[in-house]
Design a protein around this motif. Structure first.
Motif, mmCIF file in Angstrom:
data_model
loop_
_atom_site.group_PDB
_atom_site.id
_atom_site.type_symbol
_atom_site.label_atom_id
_atom_site.label_comp_id
_atom_site.label_asym_id
_atom_site.label_seq_id
_atom_site.Cartn_x
_atom_site.Cartn_y
_atom_site.Cartn_z
ATOM 1 N N ARG A 205 41.338 46.760 49.478
ATOM 2 C CA ARG A 205 42.196 47.573 48.612
ATOM 3 C C ARG A 205 41.498 47.840 47.290
ATOM 4 N N PRO A 206 41.812 48.973 46.684
ATOM 5 C CA PRO A 206 41.199 49.263 45.381
ATOM 6 C C PRO A 206 41.645 48.242 44.337
ATOM 7 N N VAL A 207 40.743 47.919 43.452
ATOM 8 C CA VAL A 207 41.052 46.994 42.364
ATOM 9 C C VAL A 207 41.377 47.829 41.127
ATOM 10 N N GLY B 70 41.078 44.832 32.959
ATOM 11 C CA GLY B 70 40.235 44.359 31.874
ATOM 12 C C GLY B 70 39.368 43.194 32.308
ATOM 13 N N GLU B 71 38.388 42.891 31.480
ATOM 14 C CA GLU B 71 37.486 41.776 31.786
ATOM 15 C C GLU B 71 38.044 40.491 31.212
ATOM 16 N N LYS C 79 36.871 39.215 38.380
ATOM 17 C CA LYS C 79 37.414 38.172 39.262
ATOM 18 C C LYS C 79 38.086 38.805 40.483
ATOM 19 N N ALA C 80 38.830 39.893 40.264
ATOM 20 C CA ALA C 80 39.504 40.579 41.377
ATOM 21 C C ALA C 80 38.481 41.181 42.343
ATOM 22 N N ALA D 237 38.009 40.084 46.271
ATOM 23 C CA ALA D 237 38.067 41.078 47.346
ATOM 24 C C ALA D 237 36.781 41.065 48.165
ATOM 25 N N THR D 238 35.648 40.951 47.491
ATOM 26 C CA THR D 238 34.364 40.920 48.184
ATOM 27 C C THR D 238 34.236 39.667 49.043
#
Length: 140
Positions: free
Chosen positions: A41-43, A48-49, A54-55, A59-60
């Motif tokens: 899914r798109p992040v 923000g950092e 982290k997201a 996902a990866t």
């Protein structure tokens, strides 16, 4: 018909396992190559950092775990394959990869792990059937 490049989009479902198995049989018969794709899914960029990174990392990591599980069978049988991970709209990503890689066939499960569990055919599969310019084989 001989298929030289077969795209198999996968998620964490039984239908994806069936698609991989069928694709492996076709690749063995034709000497073709499988491209196994997982679309996460798109992040949202507004996180923000460091939350965005982290997201993306999560996902990866999840995508690699799914690909590892789905391609173990192919590695054991020495079937020529390549693994790809893409984020974003799943149906669009499948079509883009199929076009870019000049695939001859898309094999996908009839229903994956989506929000629309009640449908007979998954919404992603439905979209790919209507947008792909190459044959799409739907596996139960």
């Amino acid at each position: 018909m001989i298929f030289k490049k077969i795209l198999i989009p996968v998620d964490d479902s039984k239908h994806s396992e069936n698609a991989i198995s069928y694709g492996a049989s076709l690749a063995e018969m034709s000497g073709g190559k499988l491209i196994v794709l997982h679309c996460h899914r798109p992040v949202p960029t507004g996180l923000g950092e460091p939350n965005f990174q982290k997201a993306i990392d999560n996902a990866t990591r999840e995508s690699y775990a799914i690909l590892e599980q789905k391609t173990a069978f192919l590695k054991d049988k020495n079937i020529n394959h390549e693994e790809k991970i893409i984020g974003g709209s799943t149906a669009k990503a499948i079509k883009t990869v199929a076009d870019t890689e000049k695939c001859d066939l898309i094999i996908m499960g009839s229903k994956g792990k989506s929000d629309l569990e009640g449908l007979v055919i998954g919404s992603v599969t439905h979209k790919v059937l209507h947008t792909a310019e190459i044959p799409v084989l739907v596996i139960k």
